[in-house]
Enzyme design. Structure first.
Site, PDB file in Angstrom:
ATOM      1  N   HIS A   1       0.764  -1.446  -0.044  1.00  0.00           N
ATOM      2  CA  HIS A   1       0.153   0.040  -0.016  1.00  0.00           C
ATOM      3  C   HIS A   1       0.834   1.188   0.058  1.00  0.00           C
ATOM      4  O   HIS A   1       0.467   2.464  -0.517  1.00  0.00           O
ATOM      5  CB  HIS A   1      -0.945  -0.015   1.369  1.00  0.00           C
ATOM      6  CG  HIS A   1      -2.331   0.136   0.906  1.00  0.00           C
ATOM      7  ND1 HIS A   1      -3.122  -0.998   0.189  1.00  0.00           N
ATOM      8  CD2 HIS A   1      -3.253   1.220   1.032  1.00  0.00           C
ATOM      9  CE1 HIS A   1      -4.386  -0.867  -0.024  1.00  0.00           C
ATOM     10  NE2 HIS A   1      -4.600   0.469   0.315  1.00  0.00           N
TER      11      HIS A   1
ATOM     12  N   ARG B   1       1.405   2.184  -3.416  1.00  0.00           N
ATOM     13  CA  ARG B   1       0.028   2.647  -3.919  1.00  0.00           C
ATOM     14  C   ARG B   1       0.096   4.334  -3.341  1.00  0.00           C
ATOM     15  O   ARG B   1      -0.207   5.135  -4.275  1.00  0.00           O
ATOM     16  CB  ARG B   1      -1.088   2.026  -3.510  1.00  0.00           C
ATOM     17  CG  ARG B   1      -2.301   2.436  -4.138  1.00  0.00           C
ATOM     18  CD  ARG B   1      -3.313   1.259  -3.711  1.00  0.00           C
ATOM     19  NE  ARG B   1      -4.744   1.766  -3.853  1.00  0.00           N
ATOM     20  CZ  ARG B   1      -5.345   1.719  -4.905  1.00  0.00           C
ATOM     21  NH1 ARG B   1      -5.117   1.203  -6.191  1.00  0.00           N
ATOM     22  NH2 ARG B   1      -6.803   2.164  -4.743  1.00  0.00           N
TER      23      ARG B   1
ATOM     24  N   HIS C   1     -10.636   4.257  -7.538  1.00  0.00           N
ATOM     25  CA  HIS C   1     -11.483   4.612  -6.456  1.00  0.00           C
ATOM     26  C   HIS C   1     -12.876   4.957  -6.893  1.00  0.00           C
ATOM     27  O   HIS C   1     -12.938   5.855  -7.853  1.00  0.00           O
ATOM     28  CB  HIS C   1     -10.968   5.883  -5.784  1.00  0.00           C
ATOM     29  CG  HIS C   1      -9.611   5.446  -5.048  1.00  0.00           C
ATOM     30  ND1 HIS C   1      -8.642   6.707  -4.613  1.00  0.00           N
ATOM     31  CD2 HIS C   1      -9.255   4.539  -4.308  1.00  0.00           C
ATOM     32  CE1 HIS C   1      -7.742   6.092  -3.831  1.00  0.00           C
ATOM     33  NE2 HIS C   1      -7.988   4.838  -3.675  1.00  0.00           N
TER      34      HIS C   1
ATOM     35  N   TYR D   1      -4.714  12.075  -0.467  1.00  0.00           N
ATOM     36  CA  TYR D   1      -3.166  12.030  -1.104  1.00  0.00           C
ATOM     37  C   TYR D   1      -3.012  13.461  -1.334  1.00  0.00           C
ATOM     38  O   TYR D   1      -1.898  13.938  -1.321  1.00  0.00           O
ATOM     39  CB  TYR D   1      -3.137  11.335  -2.364  1.00  0.00           C
ATOM     40  CG  TYR D   1      -3.358   9.804  -2.148  1.00  0.00           C
ATOM     41  CD1 TYR D   1      -2.558   9.215  -1.248  1.00  0.00           C
ATOM     42  CD2 TYR D   1      -4.423   9.316  -2.582  1.00  0.00           C
ATOM     43  CE1 TYR D   1      -2.513   7.841  -1.128  1.00  0.00           C
ATOM     44  CE2 TYR D   1      -4.703   7.988  -2.508  1.00  0.00           C
ATOM     45  CZ  TYR D   1      -3.662   7.114  -1.646  1.00  0.00           C
ATOM     46  OH  TYR D   1      -4.068   5.824  -1.527  1.00  0.00           O
TER      47      TYR D   1
END
Length: 303
Positions: free
Chosen positions: A244, A247, A270, A279
Protein backbone atom coordinates in the site's frame (compact mmCIF):
# COMPACT_ATOMS: atom_id res chain seq x y z
CA UNK A 1 -16.81 -28.07 8.64
CA UNK A 2 -18.70 -24.84 9.37
CA UNK A 3 -18.57 -22.16 6.70
CA UNK A 4 -17.55 -18.58 7.48
CA UNK A 5 -21.22 -17.59 7.41
CA UNK A 6 -22.19 -20.44 9.74
CA UNK A 7 -19.59 -19.37 12.31
CA UNK A 8 -20.68 -15.74 12.12
CA UNK A 9 -24.33 -16.78 12.57
CA UNK A 10 -23.40 -18.89 15.62
CA UNK A 11 -21.55 -15.93 17.11
CA UNK A 12 -24.46 -13.57 16.53
CA UNK A 13 -26.81 -16.07 18.17
CA UNK A 14 -24.39 -16.31 21.11
CA UNK A 15 -24.40 -12.52 21.50
CA UNK A 16 -28.19 -12.42 21.42
CA UNK A 17 -29.07 -15.43 23.60
CA UNK A 18 -26.07 -15.88 25.90
CA UNK A 19 -24.66 -12.37 26.23
CA UNK A 20 -28.14 -10.80 26.04
CA UNK A 21 -27.06 -8.08 23.62
CA UNK A 22 -29.87 -5.98 22.19
CA UNK A 23 -31.12 -6.87 18.68
CA UNK A 24 -29.89 -3.47 17.49
CA UNK A 25 -26.36 -4.14 18.75
CA UNK A 26 -26.34 -7.62 17.21
CA UNK A 27 -27.43 -6.12 13.90
CA UNK A 28 -24.47 -3.72 14.08
CA UNK A 29 -22.10 -6.67 14.69
CA UNK A 30 -23.69 -8.54 11.78
CA UNK A 31 -23.09 -5.58 9.46
CA UNK A 32 -19.42 -5.29 10.44
CA UNK A 33 -18.72 -9.02 10.26
CA UNK A 34 -20.34 -9.14 6.83
CA UNK A 35 -17.49 -6.89 5.63
CA UNK A 36 -15.00 -9.43 7.02
CA UNK A 37 -16.91 -12.31 5.42
CA UNK A 38 -16.81 -10.64 1.99
CA UNK A 39 -13.09 -9.89 2.40
CA UNK A 40 -12.41 -13.58 3.05
CA UNK A 41 -14.76 -14.75 0.31
CA UNK A 42 -12.89 -12.73 -2.34
CA UNK A 43 -9.66 -14.38 -1.25
CA UNK A 44 -11.22 -17.85 -0.94
CA UNK A 45 -10.10 -18.05 2.68
CA UNK A 46 -11.73 -19.53 5.75
CA UNK A 47 -11.78 -17.75 9.10
CA UNK A 48 -9.23 -20.24 10.44
CA UNK A 49 -6.81 -19.37 7.60
CA UNK A 50 -6.58 -15.72 8.56
CA UNK A 51 -3.26 -14.52 10.03
CA UNK A 52 -1.91 -11.15 11.12
CA UNK A 53 -0.83 -10.14 7.61
CA UNK A 54 -4.38 -10.71 6.36
CA UNK A 55 -5.85 -8.72 9.26
CA UNK A 56 -3.44 -5.87 8.44
CA UNK A 57 -4.57 -5.93 4.80
CA UNK A 58 -8.21 -5.89 5.97
CA UNK A 59 -7.41 -2.86 8.16
CA UNK A 60 -5.81 -1.01 5.22
CA UNK A 61 -8.70 -1.97 2.97
CA UNK A 62 -11.11 -0.18 5.34
CA UNK A 63 -9.04 2.99 4.94
CA UNK A 64 -9.02 2.51 1.18
CA UNK A 65 -12.81 2.21 1.19
CA UNK A 66 -13.07 5.56 2.94
CA UNK A 67 -14.25 4.45 6.39
CA UNK A 68 -13.66 6.99 9.16
CA UNK A 69 -11.35 6.14 12.05
CA UNK A 70 -14.22 5.64 14.50
CA UNK A 71 -15.88 3.16 12.15
CA UNK A 72 -12.61 1.32 11.52
CA UNK A 73 -11.99 1.02 15.27
CA UNK A 74 -15.49 -0.35 15.80
CA UNK A 75 -15.12 -2.92 13.00
CA UNK A 76 -11.67 -4.07 14.18
CA UNK A 77 -12.88 -4.29 17.79
CA UNK A 78 -15.82 -6.42 16.65
CA UNK A 79 -13.52 -8.71 14.65
CA UNK A 80 -11.19 -9.06 17.63
CA UNK A 81 -14.10 -10.05 19.91
CA UNK A 82 -15.35 -12.49 17.27
CA UNK A 83 -11.95 -14.19 17.13
CA UNK A 84 -11.86 -14.42 20.94
CA UNK A 85 -15.09 -16.38 20.62
CA UNK A 86 -13.65 -18.60 17.86
CA UNK A 87 -10.53 -19.34 19.93
CA UNK A 88 -12.53 -20.02 23.10
CA UNK A 89 -14.67 -22.52 21.19
CA UNK A 90 -11.72 -24.20 19.43
CA UNK A 91 -12.70 -23.11 15.92
CA UNK A 92 -9.22 -21.61 15.52
CA UNK A 93 -6.08 -21.10 17.59
CA UNK A 94 -5.02 -17.79 16.02
CA UNK A 95 -6.09 -14.26 16.96
CA UNK A 96 -5.09 -12.28 13.84
CA UNK A 97 -6.42 -8.96 15.13
CA UNK A 98 -4.53 -8.95 18.44
CA UNK A 99 -1.69 -6.79 17.04
CA UNK A 100 -3.85 -4.38 15.02
CA UNK A 101 -3.64 -0.98 16.72
CA UNK A 102 -6.46 1.49 17.01
CA UNK A 103 -6.81 3.90 14.11
CA UNK A 104 -5.96 7.46 15.07
CA UNK A 105 -8.86 9.88 15.05
CA UNK A 106 -8.94 11.83 11.81
CA UNK A 107 -7.60 10.50 8.54
CA UNK A 108 -3.96 9.56 8.74
CA UNK A 109 -1.45 10.85 6.22
CA UNK A 110 -0.17 7.76 4.38
CA UNK A 111 3.54 6.93 4.33
CA UNK A 112 5.28 7.60 1.03
CA UNK A 113 8.72 6.62 -0.23
CA UNK A 114 11.36 9.24 -0.92
CA UNK A 115 13.08 9.47 -4.31
CA UNK A 116 16.20 7.86 -2.83
CA UNK A 117 14.23 4.98 -1.32
CA UNK A 118 12.38 4.44 -4.59
CA UNK A 119 15.64 4.40 -6.53
CA UNK A 120 17.10 1.72 -4.23
CA UNK A 121 14.02 -0.49 -4.54
CA UNK A 122 13.22 -0.10 -8.23
CA UNK A 123 16.86 -0.52 -9.29
CA UNK A 124 17.78 -3.29 -6.85
CA UNK A 125 20.35 -5.64 -8.39
CA UNK A 126 18.76 -9.05 -8.98
CA UNK A 127 20.87 -12.21 -9.15
CA UNK A 128 18.41 -15.08 -9.60
CA UNK A 129 14.80 -15.82 -10.53
CA UNK A 130 13.38 -14.91 -7.12
CA UNK A 131 15.09 -11.53 -6.91
CA UNK A 132 14.14 -10.77 -10.55
CA UNK A 133 10.51 -11.56 -9.75
CA UNK A 134 10.64 -9.40 -6.61
CA UNK A 135 12.15 -6.35 -8.34
CA UNK A 136 9.66 -6.75 -11.19
CA UNK A 137 6.87 -6.84 -8.62
CA UNK A 138 8.15 -3.66 -6.92
CA UNK A 139 8.27 -1.83 -10.25
CA UNK A 140 4.76 -2.98 -11.16
CA UNK A 141 3.38 -1.89 -7.78
CA UNK A 142 4.89 1.55 -8.23
CA UNK A 143 4.11 2.27 -11.88
CA UNK A 144 0.54 0.88 -11.79
CA UNK A 145 -0.64 1.89 -8.31
CA UNK A 146 -2.34 -1.52 -8.06
CA UNK A 147 -3.75 -2.92 -4.86
CA UNK A 148 -2.08 -6.09 -3.59
CA UNK A 149 -4.86 -8.42 -4.68
CA UNK A 150 -5.15 -6.74 -8.08
CA UNK A 151 -1.50 -7.37 -8.90
CA UNK A 152 -1.44 -10.91 -7.52
CA UNK A 153 -4.51 -11.77 -9.62
CA UNK A 154 -3.09 -10.27 -12.82
CA UNK A 155 -2.72 -12.74 -15.72
CA UNK A 156 -0.22 -12.62 -18.58
CA UNK A 157 -3.23 -12.29 -20.88
CA UNK A 158 -4.03 -8.98 -19.14
CA UNK A 159 -0.77 -7.46 -20.41
CA UNK A 160 -0.86 -5.28 -23.51
CA UNK A 161 2.84 -4.58 -23.83
CA UNK A 162 2.64 -2.84 -27.20
CA UNK A 163 0.21 -0.36 -25.64
CA UNK A 164 2.35 -0.17 -22.46
CA UNK A 165 -0.59 -1.09 -20.27
CA UNK A 166 -2.51 -3.88 -18.53
CA UNK A 167 -6.13 -4.60 -17.68
CA UNK A 168 -6.96 -4.74 -13.97
CA UNK A 169 -10.08 -6.16 -12.37
CA UNK A 170 -10.71 -3.91 -9.40
CA UNK A 171 -13.23 -3.83 -6.61
CA UNK A 172 -16.82 -4.49 -7.59
CA UNK A 173 -15.54 -6.32 -10.69
CA UNK A 174 -14.79 -2.97 -12.32
CA UNK A 175 -12.14 -3.09 -15.03
CA UNK A 176 -9.60 -0.35 -15.60
CA UNK A 177 -6.27 0.12 -17.36
CA UNK A 178 -2.94 0.74 -15.64
CA UNK A 179 0.28 1.71 -17.40
CA UNK A 180 3.94 0.63 -17.40
CA UNK A 181 7.17 2.56 -17.21
CA UNK A 182 9.99 1.69 -19.62
CA UNK A 183 11.90 0.01 -16.80
CA UNK A 184 8.88 -2.12 -15.86
CA UNK A 185 8.52 -3.20 -19.49
CA UNK A 186 12.23 -4.11 -19.68
CA UNK A 187 11.96 -6.13 -16.48
CA UNK A 188 8.89 -7.94 -17.80
CA UNK A 189 10.88 -8.74 -20.94
CA UNK A 190 13.48 -10.46 -18.75
CA UNK A 191 11.08 -11.95 -16.26
CA UNK A 192 8.56 -13.66 -18.57
CA UNK A 193 11.11 -15.99 -20.28
CA UNK A 194 12.55 -16.89 -16.86
CA UNK A 195 9.05 -17.60 -15.59
CA UNK A 196 8.55 -20.06 -18.47
CA UNK A 197 11.86 -21.76 -17.68
CA UNK A 198 10.79 -22.23 -14.04
CA UNK A 199 7.49 -23.84 -15.05
CA UNK A 200 9.17 -26.04 -17.68
CA UNK A 201 11.77 -27.25 -15.20
CA UNK A 202 9.02 -28.15 -12.74
CA UNK A 203 6.85 -29.65 -15.49
CA UNK A 204 4.03 -27.62 -14.08
CA UNK A 205 0.90 -26.50 -15.92
CA UNK A 206 0.75 -22.76 -16.57
CA UNK A 207 -2.45 -21.13 -15.31
CA UNK A 208 -1.36 -17.74 -16.67
CA UNK A 209 -0.84 -15.99 -13.33
CA UNK A 210 1.76 -13.26 -13.92
CA UNK A 211 3.71 -13.36 -10.65
CA UNK A 212 4.74 -16.81 -9.44
CA UNK A 213 7.40 -18.00 -6.99
CA UNK A 214 10.26 -20.39 -7.75
CA UNK A 215 7.95 -23.32 -7.02
CA UNK A 216 5.63 -22.18 -9.81
CA UNK A 217 2.85 -21.11 -7.45
CA UNK A 218 0.85 -17.90 -7.22
CA UNK A 219 2.20 -15.67 -4.45
CA UNK A 220 0.09 -15.75 -1.26
CA UNK A 221 -0.42 -12.46 0.59
CA UNK A 222 1.74 -13.62 3.49
CA UNK A 223 4.71 -14.28 1.17
CA UNK A 224 4.43 -10.80 -0.35
CA UNK A 225 4.48 -9.17 3.09
CA UNK A 226 7.50 -11.33 4.03
CA UNK A 227 9.29 -10.12 0.87
CA UNK A 228 8.56 -6.50 1.80
CA UNK A 229 9.85 -7.08 5.35
CA UNK A 230 13.05 -8.62 3.94
CA UNK A 231 13.81 -5.65 1.68
CA UNK A 232 12.92 -3.19 4.41
CA UNK A 233 15.63 -4.77 6.58
CA UNK A 234 18.16 -5.15 3.75
CA UNK A 235 17.86 -1.54 2.62
CA UNK A 236 17.57 -0.12 6.13
CA UNK A 237 14.23 1.56 5.53
CA UNK A 238 13.02 3.24 8.71
CA UNK A 239 9.40 3.76 7.68
CA UNK A 240 6.46 1.48 7.07
CA UNK A 241 6.96 -0.53 3.87
CA UNK A 242 4.01 -2.42 2.41
CA UNK A 243 2.35 -2.80 -1.02
CA UNK A 244 0.00 0.00 0.00
CA UNK A 245 2.96 2.35 0.54
CA UNK A 246 3.80 1.95 -3.16
CA UNK A 247 0.17 2.81 -3.95
CA UNK A 248 0.34 5.88 -1.71
CA UNK A 249 3.61 6.94 -3.32
CA UNK A 250 2.21 6.45 -6.83
CA UNK A 251 -0.75 8.73 -6.09
CA UNK A 252 1.29 11.35 -4.28
CA UNK A 253 3.87 11.62 -7.07
CA UNK A 254 1.12 12.14 -9.65
CA UNK A 255 -0.48 14.91 -7.60
CA UNK A 256 2.95 16.50 -7.02
CA UNK A 257 3.16 16.85 -10.81
CA UNK A 258 -0.23 18.61 -10.93
CA UNK A 259 -2.11 15.62 -12.35
CA UNK A 260 -5.86 16.17 -12.26
CA UNK A 261 -7.32 14.43 -9.22
CA UNK A 262 -10.02 12.80 -11.38
CA UNK A 263 -7.29 11.10 -13.42
CA UNK A 264 -5.61 9.89 -10.23
CA UNK A 265 -9.00 8.61 -9.03
CA UNK A 266 -9.47 6.63 -12.26
CA UNK A 267 -5.93 5.18 -12.16
CA UNK A 268 -6.37 4.06 -8.54
CA UNK A 269 -9.83 2.63 -9.17
CA UNK A 270 -11.43 4.69 -6.41
CA UNK A 271 -15.21 4.82 -6.62
CA UNK A 272 -15.36 7.83 -4.29
CA UNK A 273 -13.12 10.82 -5.00
CA UNK A 274 -13.08 11.52 -1.26
CA UNK A 275 -10.79 8.51 -0.88
CA UNK A 276 -8.39 10.01 -3.43
CA UNK A 277 -8.38 13.41 -1.74
CA UNK A 278 -6.39 12.08 1.23
CA UNK A 279 -3.33 12.18 -1.03
CA UNK A 280 -3.71 15.92 -1.55
CA UNK A 281 -2.89 16.29 2.15
CA UNK A 282 0.35 14.39 1.61
CA UNK A 283 1.35 16.69 -1.23
CA UNK A 284 0.40 19.72 0.83
CA UNK A 285 2.48 18.50 3.75
CA UNK A 286 5.47 17.98 1.46
CA UNK A 287 5.07 21.44 -0.04
CA UNK A 288 5.01 23.01 3.42
CA UNK A 289 8.11 21.06 4.47
CA UNK A 290 10.02 22.13 1.35
CA UNK A 291 8.89 25.75 1.82
CA UNK A 292 10.09 25.86 5.42
CA UNK A 293 13.39 24.28 4.49
CA UNK A 294 14.21 26.46 1.51
CA UNK A 295 12.54 29.84 1.93
CA UNK A 296 14.91 32.27 3.70
CA UNK A 297 12.17 33.83 5.86
CA UNK A 298 9.95 30.78 6.36
CA UNK A 299 11.63 29.26 9.42
CA UNK A 300 10.55 30.50 12.80
CA UNK A 301 13.16 31.71 15.25
CA UNK A 302 12.27 29.02 17.76
CA UNK A 303 12.73 26.19 15.25
Amino acid sequence: MDSNKDLIDKYLEYLLKVRSFSPKTVTSYAHDLKILEEFLEKRKMSLSDMVFEDAREFFLMLYDLGYKSASINRIISGCRSFYHYLCANSYTSVQPFSRIAQAKQGRRIPSVLSENELDKLLNYEYTDYSSLMEVTMFNLFYCTGCRLQELLSMKISDLELKEHRARVMGKGSKQRYVFFTERAERLLGEYLPQRSIVLDSLRKEDDGTLLINKKGNKLPNSSVHAIFDKYRDELGLTKKFTPHVFRHTFATRLLDKDTDIRIVQALLGHENIGTTQIYTHVSGARLEAVYKKTHPHARRKDE
